[in-house]
Design an enzyme around this catalytic site. Structure first.
Site, PDB file in Angstrom:
ATOM      1  N   GLY A  36      -3.457   0.568  -2.074  1.00  0.00           N
ATOM      2  CA  GLY A  36      -4.565   1.222  -2.774  1.00  0.00           C
ATOM      3  C   GLY A  36      -5.858   0.434  -2.624  1.00  0.00           C
TER       4      GLY A  36
ATOM      5  N   GLU B 166       5.490  -5.916 -10.110  1.00  0.00           N
ATOM      6  CA  GLU B 166       6.253  -4.677  -9.992  1.00  0.00           C
ATOM      7  C   GLU B 166       7.405  -4.867  -9.006  1.00  0.00           C
ATOM      8  OE1 GLU B 166       4.329  -1.244  -8.144  1.00  0.00           O
ATOM      9  OE2 GLU B 166       5.235   0.025  -9.677  1.00  0.00           O
TER      10      GLU B 166
ATOM     11  N   GLU C 190      -3.138   6.582  -7.467  1.00  0.00           N
ATOM     12  CA  GLU C 190      -2.062   6.463  -8.458  1.00  0.00           C
ATOM     13  C   GLU C 190      -1.180   5.341  -7.947  1.00  0.00           C
ATOM     14  OE1 GLU C 190       0.807   6.263 -10.226  1.00  0.00           O
ATOM     15  OE2 GLU C 190       1.646   8.214  -9.723  1.00  0.00           O
TER      16      GLU C 190
ATOM     17  N   CYS D 190       6.809   4.470 -10.584  1.00  0.00           N
ATOM     18  CA  CYS D 190       5.641   3.643 -10.878  1.00  0.00           C
ATOM     19  C   CYS D 190       5.459   3.454 -12.378  1.00  0.00           C
ATOM     20  CB  CYS D 190       4.399   4.244 -10.244  1.00  0.00           C
ATOM     21  SG  CYS D 190       4.281   6.004 -10.511  1.00  0.00           S
TER      22      CYS D 190
ATOM     23  N   GLY E  67       0.923   5.253  -4.293  1.00  0.00           N
ATOM     24  CA  GLY E  67       1.679   4.205  -3.619  1.00  0.00           C
ATOM     25  C   GLY E  67       1.408   2.867  -4.276  1.00  0.00           C
ATOM     26  N   SER E  68       1.541   1.811  -3.478  1.00  0.00           N
ATOM     27  CA  SER E  68       1.435   0.472  -4.060  1.00  0.00           C
ATOM     28  C   SER E  68      -0.024   0.098  -4.321  1.00  0.00           C
ATOM     29  CB  SER E  68       2.060  -0.552  -3.127  1.00  0.00           C
ATOM     30  OG  SER E  68       1.253  -0.689  -1.976  1.00  0.00           O
ATOM     31  N   THR E  69      -0.225  -0.804  -5.259  1.00  0.00           N
ATOM     32  CA  THR E  69      -1.564  -1.281  -5.572  1.00  0.00           C
ATOM     33  C   THR E  69      -2.162  -2.003  -4.364  1.00  0.00           C
ATOM     34  OG1 THR E  69      -1.138  -1.417  -7.930  1.00  0.00           O
ATOM     35  CG2 THR E  69      -2.848  -2.864  -7.072  1.00  0.00           C
TER      36      THR E  69
ATOM     37  N   LYS F 242       0.161  13.378   4.488  1.00  0.00           N
ATOM     38  CA  LYS F 242       1.165  12.554   5.163  1.00  0.00           C
ATOM     39  C   LYS F 242       2.198  12.074   4.132  1.00  0.00           C
ATOM     40  CE  LYS F 242       1.352   8.078   6.007  1.00  0.00           C
ATOM     41  NZ  LYS F 242       2.768   7.755   5.802  1.00  0.00           N
TER      42      LYS F 242
END
Lengths: 299, 486
Positions: free
Chosen positions: B248, B396, B265, B299, B243-245, B191
């Protein structure tokens, strides 16, 4: 003030220089910007002949070309200067009189720079006395490599004094210096010693001018300007034979030093065959077609 | 400062737009399941827009539960009946074919990428798409050499990989995910991010053209909800997410206690460290490349700059000068350096952080450049007078915003650089080799660049420490998360 230690000149990273150059070579100069850039290029050329076979007649032909780049197309500028050996200065001065085209003379035992100080000074004085507006000297690369930076500095300063009102271009012969660190060091020495211009090459050594080496020198000029408020000119010479490359040099000047340096007062191309390629591009923009090379005079 | 260089000039570049006439896009995209384009059972579509103009480019299907079920089923069937039975050599052939087709259509891919994501054509043309092709080429080579890559460990494929990719490098991240998965012998349900679906869908066309067996790669589009359905699906054996933490963490919670393997990641807040003995002009170029590459939607962006105090003034001066020749605007213009912010949502996030930075007392600087009226834009921004305890130095931002701090000693900068929940990347600038090695061994970051920044290659593993994620993508290491060993 403690004597300056040129070994402490700023360091240059080769990969980083290449990265910056790549950003500039990827720029695309189109339409009006291209036309203006090409005209600017013509006006920044030091049209050069530095051959063992040079004669008065050859110099005369070149001087005419410098003032009449392509008469069938009106409105073109002249080149900035003609560049010759000292013994042709008189003839050249006579030919370009009243046109605004300057006469530059190489001096100081060009191209190797190996001679006595007396000869180098005399070489310069004769050129100046004969009416040269600009002197293109070479640095003593041997002494530079031996680490005798004071010698190199003082020699440039002495020639500068001998120049009187003539502007001094100092040729570093970057192709013989080996690293960008040394190019930066030599640039700093030349500017401190009174150079009005710093110039890459004699054209007798390969590689001559390259974009990366020119960038190193432009950065040195920038730092010097911030330090002293004094503008120093830049002249890449040798190996610049097409319009696209010339425009990339101009972009590099613009993005490093700003618009103030974009005139032949502060930037020159040392070149013999660049003019015709630029003319061909200008005519192409005008007519839509490339013309035969034989439409442009080769002298 | 008494002398100031004036970067204005009466010689200015004219527009140099990349042509868009050659691209083929549909107005409506369905889901790519089992080798066919199928209408979403959800019946829903959403618009994907060009962030530089806010114009709609196409409608894209939103996959619901039934669609995800169908995609996973197709992947599982393809795995059981075809893909797991093929030799590595045969798998490699397909992957090579995909790589070649991406190369052939590189121009079309890069134009679509720039239209859909807002990134500048110079980057999509010179970095994203060539690197994506390179990843397929690289992993195609490993497909028949897994036994050699992991000697005596008997590597075996996992099954169905659910892969969720971000919007910052849409096509490149897809390559990072699909290429090693296929090489290792897995099938895929992927996706793409909802704001940048188009290159994924274009890749689906390439995959069809390459003749990859039906169901080996399935591409479903949609929002986070769709991603969650994929992650939670019982027949998924592996989850790979970039993607974002924040997301995640949600994914890791949802797969806890299952047998699903995972690669994450995630975010970063990289330290870019400039020592006084560095080649300063090139370091400045590295700072620019570190934070303003891809509008800072990176990132591993070098978003925390540490400058040794003795050269702070000169670095700042050089940096500000360099920023004057950055062109911001139309991503399709070949001369543009900084394109559009990917979405309104992200622009709001960035603007919030700029407000926070000001409120925290940091000094903002932006160059004089003009930005277009329509679309989502943010000028390249830097903050000075920043403290380690400022939020703009800790969190971030994922935009073209740099937070600058100074330091005095090596120990101090190592402490500060590691003082973050992230650990994805870092940069070190010095002329001294021993200093480079000292720092690379002490910085807790997955990638440390020395005297350069943001350099990528398929052979080099990439991934994070701490909350920047786990698992590696790229290189030999990038195969391991897609394999199990006896």
């Amino acid at each position: 003030m403690a004597e300056k230690d040129y070994r402490l000149s700023p360091r240059v990273d080769q990969v980083g220089i290449q990265d910056r150059v790549d950003r500039i070579t990827k720029r695309s100069v189109k339409s009006e910007a291209k036309r203006k850039g090409l005209l600017m290029t013509l006006n920044m050329i030091d049209l050069t002949t530095l051959e063992g076979a040079d004669t008065d007649f050859k110099v005369k032909q070149m001087c005419y070309k410098a003032q009449h780049l392509h008469d069938s197309f009106p409105g073109l500028p002249t080149t900035a200067a003609v560049c010759v050996y000292p013994n042709f200065v008189k003839a050249a001065v006579n030919e370009v009189k009243g046109s605004g085209v300057k006469v530059a003379s190489v001096a100081t035992a060009f191209p190797s720079g190996h001679s006595s100080s007396e000869i180098k000074l005399l070489d310069t004085k004769i050129a100046v006395d004969n009416g040269a507006h600009e002197i293109d000297m070479v640095i003593s690369r041997g002494k530079f490599h031996s680490g005798e930076y004071n010698f190199v500095h003082d020699e440039i300063a002495a020639i500068k004094e001998a120049c009187g009102k003539a502007r001094l271009k100092v040729i570093l012969e970057t192709g013989e210096l080996g690293t960008f660190d040394k190019v930066r060091r030599a640039s700093d020495i030349a500017m401190d010693a009174g150079a009005d211009f710093i110039k890459t090459s004699t054209g007798k050594i390969s590689p001559a001018a390259t974009l990366p080496v020119t960038l190193v020198m432009l950065e040195a000029i920038k730092d010097y300007y911030y330090e002293t408020g004094k503008m120093i000119g830049m002249k890449p010479a040798g190996g610049i034979s097409n319009s696209k490359l010339a425009l990339q040099y101009l972009l590099m000047v613009k993005e490093t030093l700003g618009g103030k340096w974009l005139s032949n007062e502060w930037f020159r191309f040392g070149a013999s065959s660049l003019a015709n390629d630029v003319l061909m591009q200008i005519m192409k923009q005008e007519s839509g077609n490339y013309q035969s090379k034989d439409y442009f005079s080769k002298d | 400062m008494k002398n100031k260089i004036d970067y204005s000039s009466d010689w200015n570049l004219d527009p140099a737009p990349e042509s868009t006439g050659h691209i083929k896009l549909k107005t409506k995209y369905n889901l790519f399941i089992g080798g066919k384009w199928v209408k979403p059972k959800s019946g829903k579509y959403f618009a994907t827009i060009n962030p530089a103009t806010e114009h709609k480019i196409a409608d894209v299907a939103e996959a619901g539960q039934a669609d995800v079920d169908a995609a996973v089923k197709a992947a599982k069937t393809a795995y059981d009946t075809v893909w797991s039975k093929l030799s590595g050599k045969e798998r490699g052939k397909y992957i090579y074919r995909i790589a070649r087709l991406i190369q052939e259509k590189a121009r079309e891919f890069s134009v679509i990428e720039s239209l859909d994501s807002g990134k500048v054509i110079r980057e999509s043309r010179d970095i994203d798409i060539p690197l994506a092709a390179a990843h397929f080429f690289y992993y195609a080579g490993w497909a028949d050499k897994l036994e050699y890559a992991f000697p005596n460990r008997q590597p075996k494929s996992l099954g169905v990989a659910a892969q969720i990719t971000p919007w910052n490098f849409p096509m490149l991240m897809i390559a990072w995910k699909i290429a090693p998965a296929l090489a290792a012998g897995n099938t895929v349900v992927l996706k793409p991010a909802e704001t940048t679906s188009l290159t994924a869908l274009k890749l689906a066309e390439v995959i069809q053209e390459a003749g990859l067996p039906d169901g080996v790669v399935n591409i479903v589009t949609g929002y986070g909800k769709t991603g969650a359905m994929m992650v939670e699906h019982k027949d998924v054996d592996k989850v790979a997410f970039t993607g974002s933490t924040g997301v995640g963490k949600i994914i890791m919670k949802s797969i806890a206690g299952t047998n699903k393997k995972s690669t994450m990641e995630l975010g970063g807040k990289a330290a870019n460290i400039i020592f006084e003995d560095a080649p300063l002009d090139q370091a400045v170029e590295g700072i620019i490349n570190g934070i303003y590459f891809n509008q800072g939607h990176v990132c591993c962006a070098g978003s925390r700059l540490f400058v040794q105090e003795s050269v702070y003034d000169v670095v700042l001066r050089k940096l500000k000068d360099r920023m004057e020749s950055l062109y911001v605007g139309d991503p399709m213009d070949k001369n543009t350096d900084i394109g559009a912010i990917n979405s309104k949502k992200q622009l709001d996030v960035i603007n919030d952080y700029i407000k926070i930075g000001k409120a925290e007392g940091a000094d903002i600087y932006q160059p004089k450049c003009k930005i277009p009226k329509k679309g989502f834009w943010c000028k390249p921004t830097l903050f000075t007078n920043v403290a380690q305890s400022n939020r703009i130095a800790q969190e971030e931002i994922f935009g073209p915003v740099l937070a600058i701090q100074t330091f005095r000693t090596v120990d101090e900068v190592i402490t500060k650089a590691n003082n973050t929940p992230y650990g994805l990347s870092a940069g070190v600038w010095t002329d001294k080799g021993s200093k480079v090695f000292n720092l690379t061994s002490q910085l807790k970051a997955g990638v440390v660049w020395a005297n350069t920044y943001n350099k990528f290659d398929p052979t080099s593993p990439f991934g994070g420490y701490k909350e920047s994620g786990h698992g590696r993508e790229g290189g030999l290491h990038g195969l391991e998360p897609y394999l199990k060993f006896d």
